[in-house]
Design an enzyme around this catalytic site. Structure first.
Site, mmCIF file in Angstrom:
data_model
loop_
_atom_site.group_PDB
_atom_site.id
_atom_site.type_symbol
_atom_site.label_atom_id
_atom_site.label_comp_id
_atom_site.label_asym_id
_atom_site.label_seq_id
_atom_site.Cartn_x
_atom_site.Cartn_y
_atom_site.Cartn_z
ATOM 1 C CD GLU A 21 49.602 -46.584 30.968
ATOM 2 O OE1 GLU A 21 48.643 -46.848 31.716
ATOM 3 O OE2 GLU A 21 50.370 -45.447 30.828
ATOM 4 C CD GLU A 39 49.476 -42.859 27.134
ATOM 5 O OE1 GLU A 39 49.042 -42.555 28.212
ATOM 6 O OE2 GLU A 39 49.148 -43.973 26.766
HETATM 7 C C1 FCB Z 1 47.415 -43.522 30.764
HETATM 8 C C2 FCB Z 1 46.756 -44.035 29.703
HETATM 9 C C3 FCB Z 1 45.953 -43.208 28.773
HETATM 10 C C4 FCB Z 1 45.265 -42.154 29.608
HETATM 11 C C5 FCB Z 1 46.197 -41.330 30.420
HETATM 12 C C6 FCB Z 1 46.010 -40.196 30.935
HETATM 13 O O1 FCB Z 1 47.596 -44.401 31.773
HETATM 14 O O2 FCB Z 1 47.619 -44.828 28.936
HETATM 15 O O3 FCB Z 1 44.770 -43.950 28.150
HETATM 16 O O4 FCB Z 1 44.195 -42.483 29.832
HETATM 17 O O5 FCB Z 1 46.846 -42.315 31.263
#
Ligand code: FCB
Length: 446
Positions: free
Chosen positions: A171, A351
Site C-alpha cells: 500500500e 487483504e
Molecule cells: C491495511 C493494512 C493492514 C491492516 C488493514 C486493516 O491498510 O495493510 O496492515 O491494517 O489495513
C-alpha cells in the site's frame, strides 16, 4: 444484493487460500536480538498518535510464539500465509550490517511453514521502515531507493527459492498519503510535496528492486500490493463527478498508470501542480517492470463529495467498527475494472477483512458479522473469476487480532481472537467457518 454462498469447489484446485499479517502488527520484541527501531516505534512514542496510547513492544508476541502460530495457521487448512519482514530486524539501520539473529527468526518461520505445506508470500515493506533511514528523509529522499534495493536483493538471495511470492511494498498510497501528507501514520509528516515524492520513490524502488531480484535468476513470482477501491460521486452534480474522477486518479490511476503504462496520469499531475514529484529520465520505465501479479487489498468502497462530508449511513449498508461500509460488490467491480483497464497477468486479493466488536463468551466468539463479511467477499471474488478475471488467491486479513496502527489494539480484525493480557489465541467462529469452507469438498454444503 447478496451472492450465493461460495464453496471451495467453485475455485480452481491450485487457488491460493491464505491469511495475512504484518511484522510490526504482530511480532512485538521491538528490541530483541539486535533489532533496530522502526518509524512505528518512534511514532508510538509520540503522545496522542495512537488512539489507546499503545505501541508494538509486545503486540501478539509472535516473535516468541511463532511455533504456536505456525500450528494455528496450518490448523486452519490454508495453503498460504502472507507475512512481512521487519527491515530493521534484519538490517537495524537500513543501510549497514545485516543482523543474522533477525534473519534466523524468519528462516525458522519460513522453514516451519513450508514443512507444514503452507506457501509463504513475503512482503518486504509493510511500513516499519528503519528509523535511521527516516532520519535522512525516509521515502522522500531518493537515496532510499538504493538502500531498499540492497535489502530486497539480500532477502531474495537468502530466501527467494523458499518463497511462493515476493511483494515489494504494501500500500504505497497509505505510506505516502497517511504518513507524509496527512501525518496520521508514521512518520507523521504533513506535506503534500513530500508525500508525492515519497510515492514516486516507493514506486521507483519497487522497480529497481524487481530488476535486481530478478537478476539473481529466481523464478519466484514478484509484484506489489495496492490498496484500491471503487470511488463513486456522492451525487450526480458535475462537481462531485469531477471530484470522484480526481480521487480515483490520486488513489488508483497514479499507481496503476505508473506500474502498467510507465506514465503518471496528466490530470492528476496537473492538479498536483508544484507538489507533483520530481521524476528523472528513465524513472518511469524502471517503475513499469512487468509484474507477475498484482496484489489488491480491498475493504470498502469510497464516495467523493465537494459539499458536506459524505455520510456512510446514507448507504443503508452495514458499517464495520472502522466505520467502513460493507460492500462486497465493490470487490467484484474493482477486480473487473483492473482487468479491463490494465490487464494484470494475475490478481491476488492480498487483504480483505473486517473489524467488529467481539464478545468472548465461555470460550466462544460468535463473530457472525465478520464471518458473513469474509464469506461474501469470497463469493465476490468468485463472481469476478466468473466474469473472466484471472484472480489466483484470497487472503483474509487477519490471522490474529493485532496492533491496528493508529487505532491501537481496539480494532480487532483477527479470525483468531487474542487476549492481550495472556496472549491466549482462540478461534473465532469466522476462523472455524473458514476452516470448514477450506476442508469442504461437496458443492454448496457450507
Ligand atoms: C491495511 C493494512 C493492514 C491492516 C488493514 C486493516 O491498510 O495493510 O496492515 O491494517 O489495513
Amino acid at each position: 444484493m447478496t451472492y450465493p454462498k461460495p464453496s471451495r469447489e467453485q475455485f480452481p484446485n491450485d487457488f491460493i487460500w491464505g491469511v495475512a499479517t504484518s511484522s510490526f502488527q504482530i511480532e512485538g520484541a521491538h528490541q530483541a536480538d539486535g533489532k533496530g527501531p522502526s518509524i512505528w516505534d518512534t511514532f508510538c512514542d509520540q503522545k496522542g498518535k495512537i488512539a489507546d496510547g499503545s505501541n508494538g513492544h509486545a503486540a501478539c508476541e509472535h516473535y516468541h510464539r511463532w511455533q504456536e502460530d505456525v500450528e494455528l495457521i496450518a490448523g486452519l487448512g490454508v495453503n498460504a500465509y502472507r507475512f512481512s519482514m521487519s527491515w530493521p530486524r534484519v538490517q537495524p539501520d537500513g543501510r549497514g550490517e545485516w543482523n543474522e539473529a533477525g534473519f534466523a527468526f524468519y528462516e525458522r518461520l519460513i522453514d516451519a511453514l513450508n514443512a507444514q505445506g503452507v506457501a509463504l508470500h513475503l512482503t518486504l515493506n509493510h511500513w516499519d521502515l528503519p528509523q535511521a533511514l527516516q532520519d535522512e528523509g525516509g521515502w522522500a529522499n531518493r537515496k532510499i531507493c538504493g538502500h531498499f534495493t540492497r535489502y530486497a536483493t539480500e532477502v531474495a538471495r537468502r530466501f527467494g527459492s523458499r518463497l511462493a511470492s515476493i511483494c515489494t511494498h504494501n500500500e504505497p498510497w497509505v505510506i505516502a498519503v497517511l504518513g507524509y501528507e496527512q501525518g496520521i501514520f508514521a512518520p507523521g509528516i504533513q506535506s503534500r510535496a513530500q508525500a508525492m515524492q515519497a510515492m514516486h520513490h516507493l514506486l521507483l524502488s519497487h522497480g529497481m528492486a524487481l530488476q535486481a531480484m530478478r537478476a539473481l535468476g529466481l523464478s519466484t513470482p514478484m509484484g506489489i500490493v495496492l490498496n484500491l477501491s471503487p470511488i463513486y460521486p456522492a451525487s450526480e452534480s458535475p462537481e462531485d463527478i469531477a471530484k470522484a474522477k480526481l480521487d480515483d486518479g490520486l488513489i488508483l490511476r497514479l499507481y496503476m498508470d505508473a506500474l502498467y503504462r510507465a506514465t503518471y496520469p496528466q490530470d492528476v499531475i496537473h492538479h498536483l501542480a508544484e507538489d507533483a514529484p520530481v521524476v528523472h529520465d528513465g524513472d518511469m520505465a524502471t517503475i513499469a517492470q512487468s509484474l507477475d501479479f498484482l496484489g489488491v487489498n480491498y475493504y470498502t468502497r469510497n464516495f467523493s463529495s465537494c459539499g458536506n462530508p459524505w455520510d456512510v449511513a446514507s448507504t443503508g449498508n452495514q458499517v464495520t467498527d472502522m466505520g467502513w461500509e460493507v460492500y462486497p460488490q465493490g470487490l467484484t467491480e474493482l477486480l473487473c475494472r483492473l482487468h479491463q483497464d490494465y490487464q494484470p497477468k494475475v490478481l491476488m486479493v492480498t487483504e480483505n477483512g473486517a473489524a467488529f466488536k467481539d464478545e468472548y463468551k465461555e470460550g466462544v466468539i460468535d463473530d457472525e458479522s465478520r464471518l458473513a463479511y469474509v464469506r461474501e467477499h469470497i463469493a465476490a471474488t468468485r463472481a469476478a473469476i466468473e466474469q473472466g478475471v484471472p484472480v489466483c488467491g484470497y487472503f483474509a486479513w487477519s490471522l490474529l487480532d493485532n496492533f491496528e496502527w493508529a487505532s491501537g489494539y481496539a480494532k480487532r480484525f483477527g479470525l483468531v481472537h487474542v487476549d492481550f493480557e495472556t496472549q491466549k489465541r482462540t478461534l473465532k467462529n469466522s476462523a472455524i467457518w473458514y476452516q470448514h469452507f477450506l476442508s469442504e469438498k461437496s458443492r454448496g454444503s457450507n
